[in-house]
Design a protein around this motif. Sequence first.
Motif, PDB file in Angstrom:
ATOM      1  N   LEU A   1       3.019 -12.524 -14.591  1.00  0.00           N
ATOM      2  CA  LEU A   1       2.453 -13.870 -14.397  1.00  0.00           C
ATOM      3  C   LEU A   1       1.372 -14.150 -15.444  1.00  0.00           C
ATOM      4  CD1 LEU A   1       2.137 -14.016 -10.476  1.00  0.00           C
ATOM      5  CD2 LEU A   1       4.134 -14.462 -11.911  1.00  0.00           C
TER       6      LEU A   1
ATOM      7  N   GLU B   1       0.910 -13.474  -6.687  1.00  0.00           N
ATOM      8  CA  GLU B   1       2.085 -13.304  -5.824  1.00  0.00           C
ATOM      9  C   GLU B   1       1.634 -12.306  -4.776  1.00  0.00           C
ATOM     10  OE1 GLU B   1       4.304 -12.050  -3.782  1.00  0.00           O
ATOM     11  OE2 GLU B   1       5.721 -11.096  -5.179  1.00  0.00           O
TER      12      GLU B   1
ATOM     13  N   ASN C   1      -5.003  -2.717  -8.755  1.00  0.00           N
ATOM     14  CA  ASN C   1      -5.576  -1.406  -8.429  1.00  0.00           C
ATOM     15  C   ASN C   1      -4.532  -0.288  -8.459  1.00  0.00           C
ATOM     16  OD1 ASN C   1      -7.760   0.240  -7.679  1.00  0.00           O
ATOM     17  ND2 ASN C   1      -7.022   0.268  -5.564  1.00  0.00           N
TER      18      ASN C   1
END
Length: 341
Positions: A72, A132, A89
């Motif tokens: 993205l 998302e 993460n």
Amino acid sequence: MTETNKNVDALEKINQMSSADYYFDSYSHFGIHEEMLKDEVRTLAYRRAIINNRKLFEGKVVLDVGCGTGILCMFAAQAGAKMVIGVDNSEMLPIAQKIITANNFDKTITLIKGKMEEVVLPVDKVDIIISEWMGYFMLYEGMLDTVLYARDKYLVPGGVILPDKASLYITAIEDQDYKEEKINYWNNVYGFDMSCIREIALKEPLVDVVQPNMIVTNDCCILTVDIMTITKDELKFRSDFKLKALRDDLIHAFVVYFDIEFSKGDKPVCFSTGPKAKYTHWKQSIMYFEDHIKIQQGEIITGTMDCAPFDKNQRDLKIKLDFNFAGELMKSSSSLEYHMR
Ligand SMILES: C[S@@+](CC[C@H](N)C(=O)[O-])C[C@H]1O[C@@H](n2cnc3c(N)ncnc32)[C@H](O)[C@@H]1O
């Protein structure tokens, strides 16, 4: 500690483990990203919402919450963003960094490894947040909480979040054959009684594909989320529903699915994860119950759904579903509890 005690301890630990323990590990392997990227309903919806809305992105600072492979972020850079920050993460982050470099986006895209709630961004505010975040049953994984955290801390007044709307629906299905295969199977496994697993299976929503011809009732919206304004507390919800039979049939399960909207910009985009829409990796969430309902066209099931993060693990969902049915051929009511983990 004896060897036996150690084994009991280990077993208890495994039993207590759930999605929170594996969460970031599960996103560290490329396999899950392959599944998401290859879900074209999902990925192309994001690409259309970003690339086709160049006016929205041109010259802007964009934050991608949970950037995974950086897909993205790259769409946002292609759409003309001045600066894109991707945070994740999982151990996918160093790989995403290689992807960004391989595609010559180093000047525009900065990736940061860490929890969104803990990292320090190189800017105070961003113009656009993309993410998302949707899990099974939409809210499983609890990642929307992280997007709301980022919104409250980093989004400029008047900024944009994509997607910005999400709706959760319930419907009811005939599913005798699959219920036999997935639930009643445990009653007799090679002649052995394993019905204790049946009890566990009944309490877990099953993520699988529902064929449109299995749908017996209309659908009912049980939650609408405006991501610009909703609070974390409002994601714990209670909603009444009413389902009207479209034909005479038996009902074996309730089914939950969601729709997503990118309503901002010149070219709004939306997609559905419902049984009548094209396949997505979210499939649908099927909740079986004991017995079945014998319903006739036009008759109505009323009910209430309560949904909240599970106490011991905020990424799991605790779902309570009460329903009432008083038809001509039978009456039925039940209070069902499910744990999505
Ligand atoms: C559903 S994936 C989406 C990945 C990518 N944006 C895409 O669309 O393909 C969500 C990602 O968010 C990351 N994530 C979830 N919660 C996070 C948090 N609190 N802080 C940082 N990363 C997080 C996960 O590690 C995972 O890679």
